[in-house]
Design an enzyme around this catalytic site. Structure first.
Site, PDB file in Angstrom:
ATOM      1  N   ASP A  18       0.765  -1.336   0.050  1.00  0.00           N
ATOM      2  CA  ASP A  18       0.114  -0.026  -0.064  1.00  0.00           C
ATOM      3  C   ASP A  18       0.764   1.188   0.010  1.00  0.00           C
ATOM      4  O   ASP A  18       1.621   1.354   0.728  1.00  0.00           O
ATOM      5  CB  ASP A  18      -0.765  -0.104   1.282  1.00  0.00           C
ATOM      6  CG  ASP A  18      -1.875   0.896   1.297  1.00  0.00           C
ATOM      7  OD1 ASP A  18      -2.373   1.435   0.171  1.00  0.00           O
ATOM      8  OD2 ASP A  18      -2.469   1.102   2.225  1.00  0.00           O
ATOM      9  N   MET A  19       0.701   2.146  -0.900  1.00  0.00           N
ATOM     10  CA  MET A  19       1.556   3.119  -1.264  1.00  0.00           C
ATOM     11  C   MET A  19       0.973   4.235   0.389  1.00  0.00           C
ATOM     12  O   MET A  19      -0.066   4.307   0.302  1.00  0.00           O
ATOM     13  CB  MET A  19       1.556   4.015  -2.264  1.00  0.00           C
ATOM     14  CG  MET A  19       1.715   3.188  -3.618  1.00  0.00           C
ATOM     15  SD  MET A  19       3.349   2.429  -3.532  1.00  0.00           S
ATOM     16  CE  MET A  19       4.299   3.820  -3.441  1.00  0.00           C
ATOM     17  N   TYR A  23      -1.128  10.071  -3.281  1.00  0.00           N
ATOM     18  CA  TYR A  23      -1.255  11.388  -4.275  1.00  0.00           C
ATOM     19  C   TYR A  23      -0.311  12.514  -3.593  1.00  0.00           C
ATOM     20  O   TYR A  23       0.523  13.283  -4.480  1.00  0.00           O
ATOM     21  CB  TYR A  23      -2.474  12.086  -4.173  1.00  0.00           C
ATOM     22  CG  TYR A  23      -3.473  11.235  -5.115  1.00  0.00           C
ATOM     23  CD1 TYR A  23      -3.268   9.921  -5.389  1.00  0.00           C
ATOM     24  CD2 TYR A  23      -4.876  11.542  -5.213  1.00  0.00           C
ATOM     25  CE1 TYR A  23      -4.142   9.102  -5.970  1.00  0.00           C
ATOM     26  CE2 TYR A  23      -5.768  10.924  -5.867  1.00  0.00           C
ATOM     27  CZ  TYR A  23      -5.560   9.632  -6.431  1.00  0.00           C
ATOM     28  OH  TYR A  23      -6.470   8.866  -6.903  1.00  0.00           O
ATOM     29  N   ARG A  60      -0.806  15.077   9.221  1.00  0.00           N
ATOM     30  CA  ARG A  60      -1.557  14.235  10.241  1.00  0.00           C
ATOM     31  C   ARG A  60      -1.266  14.351  11.654  1.00  0.00           C
ATOM     32  O   ARG A  60      -2.079  14.340  12.676  1.00  0.00           O
ATOM     33  CB  ARG A  60      -1.622  12.565   9.748  1.00  0.00           C
ATOM     34  CG  ARG A  60      -1.949  12.297   8.208  1.00  0.00           C
ATOM     35  CD  ARG A  60      -2.069  10.771   8.158  1.00  0.00           C
ATOM     36  NE  ARG A  60      -2.202  10.588   6.728  1.00  0.00           N
ATOM     37  CZ  ARG A  60      -2.423   9.400   6.364  1.00  0.00           C
ATOM     38  NH1 ARG A  60      -2.883   8.482   6.953  1.00  0.00           N
ATOM     39  NH2 ARG A  60      -2.474   9.350   4.825  1.00  0.00           N
ATOM     40  N   ASP A 120      -3.278   2.442  -6.163  1.00  0.00           N
ATOM     41  CA  ASP A 120      -2.000   2.383  -5.241  1.00  0.00           C
ATOM     42  C   ASP A 120      -1.768   1.367  -4.329  1.00  0.00           C
ATOM     43  O   ASP A 120      -0.941   1.492  -3.419  1.00  0.00           O
ATOM     44  CB  ASP A 120      -1.947   3.850  -4.555  1.00  0.00           C
ATOM     45  CG  ASP A 120      -2.826   3.720  -3.275  1.00  0.00           C
ATOM     46  OD1 ASP A 120      -3.869   3.036  -3.471  1.00  0.00           O
ATOM     47  OD2 ASP A 120      -2.608   4.299  -2.249  1.00  0.00           O
ATOM     48  N   GLU A 121      -2.434   0.178  -4.738  1.00  0.00           N
ATOM     49  CA  GLU A 121      -2.288  -0.802  -3.855  1.00  0.00           C
ATOM     50  C   GLU A 121      -2.270  -2.300  -4.596  1.00  0.00           C
ATOM     51  O   GLU A 121      -2.825  -2.289  -5.820  1.00  0.00           O
ATOM     52  CB  GLU A 121      -3.698  -1.143  -3.199  1.00  0.00           C
ATOM     53  CG  GLU A 121      -3.981  -0.522  -1.997  1.00  0.00           C
ATOM     54  CD  GLU A 121      -5.529  -0.571  -1.606  1.00  0.00           C
ATOM     55  OE1 GLU A 121      -5.415  -1.508  -0.650  1.00  0.00           O
ATOM     56  OE2 GLU A 121      -6.280   0.103  -2.049  1.00  0.00           O
TER      57      GLU A 121
END
Length: 720
Positions: A18-19, A23, A60, A120-121
């Site tokens: 998983d990236m 984006y 985050r 992206d996975e």
DNA sequence: CTCAAGTTCAGG
DNA sequence: TCCTGAACT
């Protein structure tokens, strides 16, 4: 006597990669100044700073959440860098992210079967690579273990945060006297660590990964330690992982089903599910979902990693919220044209890069009807055969829209007829292309003609377009008056033009000529102008019975590639009931094919003649003859372009730079149920795996939804 | 059985 | 008040 492994002892090595805030990473690579700064990708800056769709980990930490508005994130984190999603044709354009995703996939696919799960996975089936490593160079034999692998998190391994965590991981990875399945996971972890480094080196992107014995657990694990870390799930830690896990964290349970589980059963964690019998869950949620729930609560999921690197469909859409709702036919047509332009561009690029052709065009919208109460009526989706060429796609999409709108308004007219203003508005539009199949390549294929003397790769698209043009006697390149069609009234004058089309492969020269012609006559500009004019016009009130210029419907169009074999897809197999498993009986993997071919001559592949034709290189394209039935108008669909039968073409593997991974093989016909299980263990190992996959429980029709049923006794996990 | 259309879900 | 794509019915 060897016994087939029960479902619960899955020995596969599956990874989910998983990236990290993908984006954002793409934008940071493009704009390296942004690296290390709190950053978010935002789309449509207009209203409150746009909606965040990806948030960096720095942001985050500041408390920025996805699904905040841009301005909101500025309050929480004043230093945040907001980057806009690229815009093209007046709408968000995700192609840079799609392309970046492809870069990553091409790297991750190097060590085993790879399934592109989203932009992206990916999922990887690393079983074979791990087995090989275990046999030839097991971790304990290695002098040095990759640093990245040492940074793995091993669920259930103590002292994660102690100073010698890496040493503990090294010990775990290199244990020699343990469960073979743990050793396989250790090998998988080494492989994944290497892949992740490779991705970083070649793309500058970081990603996180989970390594486990099935997809569900791998997916769960990949999200546990982000960013840029990997997590291993030994089977011994599965229970400890799942039991306390909130149900809604599970994939597929984040929505309504998860809510039902909570309210119907009064439970919150996956472990709570264990109290319920399979029969009970089936009774409440249907046979397939019930069994699936019963299984995932135990960490069991037989879902296969599909070997698929390319998307199954392409779509382009836009929403027109609230006041922006489209209220005129002209504005709808304008936006449809933009969407179709993008779609067409992506289709041509798919054709060029991957040699694939889409066969179905779909239009979807959402609408409201202000006038009165029941404004919740659904705006219908419509589909039709896809014709290549921007103008044709636009034309067909518009026809689909008009058909849908008539249907939508039609249901009101009974009530509303005579109402002065038809207060409809369109709040979203999308067009998509699906049923994308590889063009047969190699000897007797269309592309043979493309790669001849001088046709460059980039011109393939036009040439292909021309080919379709050729195949269609009713659509001479230019605009022509088309029979007018009306959805609601099948009284269309449709000339019974069904003919037998004799298609002759044109020479290269001819193709080149056609290509030029097509380019000349495919004037985006002129149609653009026209559109603009229309756009500024006043609204054209749409009447249900009004006559519109509809796109031509081509009844007799048929292009048939006489290529015999169906594409051989990887055998879908899963004990995850939700997944469809079609045509198991008819298809096998190529290796299985090869094996049985040698073993049992009675299982001869069908359609040998076609194979022969292919080899002869003759009749690469033959003509489909039109069946009489096709000529008669279907009363329901008469206004829509009619389905163009297109025999599925087998694809041989594509050479060169293409990313196509689809494999080809002859169709196969044998009955899965007739395979004697006791025979399996005598097969070569890689074949064993495939055969076992075939023998996994089939998904059953969800005939019985409620109430106890005998279906229980045929539960897939308890083979009779 | 396959299909078109409707629904659900996930995630950047 | 986003856009995309997969899968199931």
């Amino acid at each position: 006597m060897p016994v087939a492994r029960p479902e619960t002892s899955d020995s596969r090595v599956i990874a989910h990669v998983d990236m990290d805030c993908f984006y954002v990473q793409v934008e940071q690579r493009k704009q390296p100044d942004l690296r290390g700064l709190p950053t978010a990708v935002v789309q449509y800056n207009a209203w409150k700073g746009g909606a965040l769709i990806a948030v960096s980990y720095e942001a985050r930490k500041c408390g920025v959440k996805r699904s905040m508005r841009g301005s909101e994130s500025k309050q929480v984190c004043p230093q945040i860098q907001l980057v806009q999603v690229p815009v093209a044709r007046g709408k968000a354009d995700l192609s840079t992210y799609r392309n970046a995703g492809s870069e990553v996939v091409s790297i991750l696919a190097r060590k085993g079967r790879c399934e592109r799960a989203s932009i992206d996975e990916v999922y990887l089936d690393l079983t074979d690579a791990a087995e090989t490593m275990l046999a030839e160079a097991p971790p304990e034999s290695l002098e040095i273990i990759e640093e990245e692998a040492l940074k793995s998190h091993v669920l259930g391994l103590q002292s994660e945060d102690s100073s010698d965590a890496k040493e503990n991981v090294r010990k775990w990875l290199c244990r020699s006297s343990v469960d073979r399945r743990d050793k396989l996971l250790a090998c998988g972890a080494l492989i994944v660590a290497e892949l992740r480094l490779q991705v970083l080196k070649e793309t500058e992107f970081t990603c996180s990964a989970g390594i486990a014995h099935n997809k569900m657990l791998a997916k769960l694990a990949s999200g546990m330690n982000k960013p840029a870390q990997q997590t291993i799930v030994p089977s011994s830690s599965v229970k400890g992982l799942l039991d306390p896990l909130p149900i809604k964290k599970m994939k597929q349970l984040g929505g309504k089903l998860g809510n039902s589980l909570q309210s119907d059963l009064g439970i919150n964690t996956v472990g709570d599910l264990l109290q319920f019998s399979e029969a009970k869950l089936q009774e409440l949620y249907g046979i397939n979902t019930g069994t699936w729930l019963w299984n995932i609560a135990r960490g069991v999921s037989g879902e296969e990693v599909e070997g698929r690197l390319l998307p199954k469909s392409h779509g382009s859409g836009k929403t027109f919220p609230g006041p922006q709702a489209l209220k005129t036919i002209a504005s709808v047509q304008h936006w449809l044209n933009q969407l179709c332009e993008e779609l067409s561009e992506r289709l041509l690029s798919d054709l060029d890069q991957n040699k694939r052709i889409a066969h179905t065009l779909m239009m979807h919208g959402t609408a409201y009807k202000a006038s009165d109460s029941d404004s919740h009526k659904k705006f219908p989706s419509k589909s039709c055969p896809l014709r290549y060429g921007t103008a044709k796609i636009q034309e067909d999409a518009f026809s689909l829209f008009q058909a849908a709108l008539r249907e939508y308004l039609g249901s009101y007219t009974a009530k509303i007829q005579g109402n002065q203003n038809n207060q409809w508005g369109i709040t979203s539009l999308s067009v998509s292309a699906s049923k994308i199949v590889p063009i047969p390549t190699g000897t007797a294929s269309i592309t043979k003609y493309f790669h001849g003397n001088h046709t460059s790769c980039s011109s393939t698209m036009q040439t292909q377009d021309t080919l379709f043009e050729e195949a269609d006697p009713l659509s001479p390149a230019g605009k022509e008056s088309n029979p007018e069609v009306n959805v609601t009234k099948p009284q269309i004058e449709f000339p019974g033009e069904e003919t037998t089309i004799k298609y002759v492969v044109p020479s290269l020269d001819q193709l080149e000529d056609k290509k030029d012609l097509l380019n000349d006559q495919n004037p985006c500009c002129s149609s653009e102008n026209q559109i603009q004019d229309e756009f500024t016009q006043e609204s054209v009130p749409l009447s249900t019975s009004g006559s519109e210029h509809c796109s031509r419907i081509n009844q007799s169009r048929q292009m048939k590639i006489n290529y015999g074999e169906e594409p051989c897809v990887n055998v879908p197999s899963s004990n995850r009931p939700e997944l469809k498993r079609k045509a198991l009986k008819d298809k096998g993997t190529s290796s299985i094919l090869r094996f049985f071919k040698n073993q049992d001559p009675s299982c001869a592949p069908q359609k040998l003649e076609h194979a022969k034709n292919m080899e002869d290189g003759k009749a690469p394209l033959s003509v489909g003859s039109q069946s009489g039935n096709d000529s008669s108008l279907d009363s329901n669909q008469s206004e829509l372009p009619k389905e163009r039968p297109f025999e599925e073409a087998g694809a041989s593997s594509v050479s060169g730079s293409s990313q196509i991974e689809q494999r080809t093989g002859a169709s196969w016909s044998y009955n899965v149920d007739e395979i004697d299980p006791s025979v399996i263990d005598e097969l070569p190992p890689e074949i064993q795996q495939e055969v076992r996959a075939l023998l996994r429980p089939h998904k059953r029709h969800n005939v019985v939804k409620r109430g106890p049923s005998i279906a229980h006794y045929f539960s897939p996990t308890k083979k009779a």
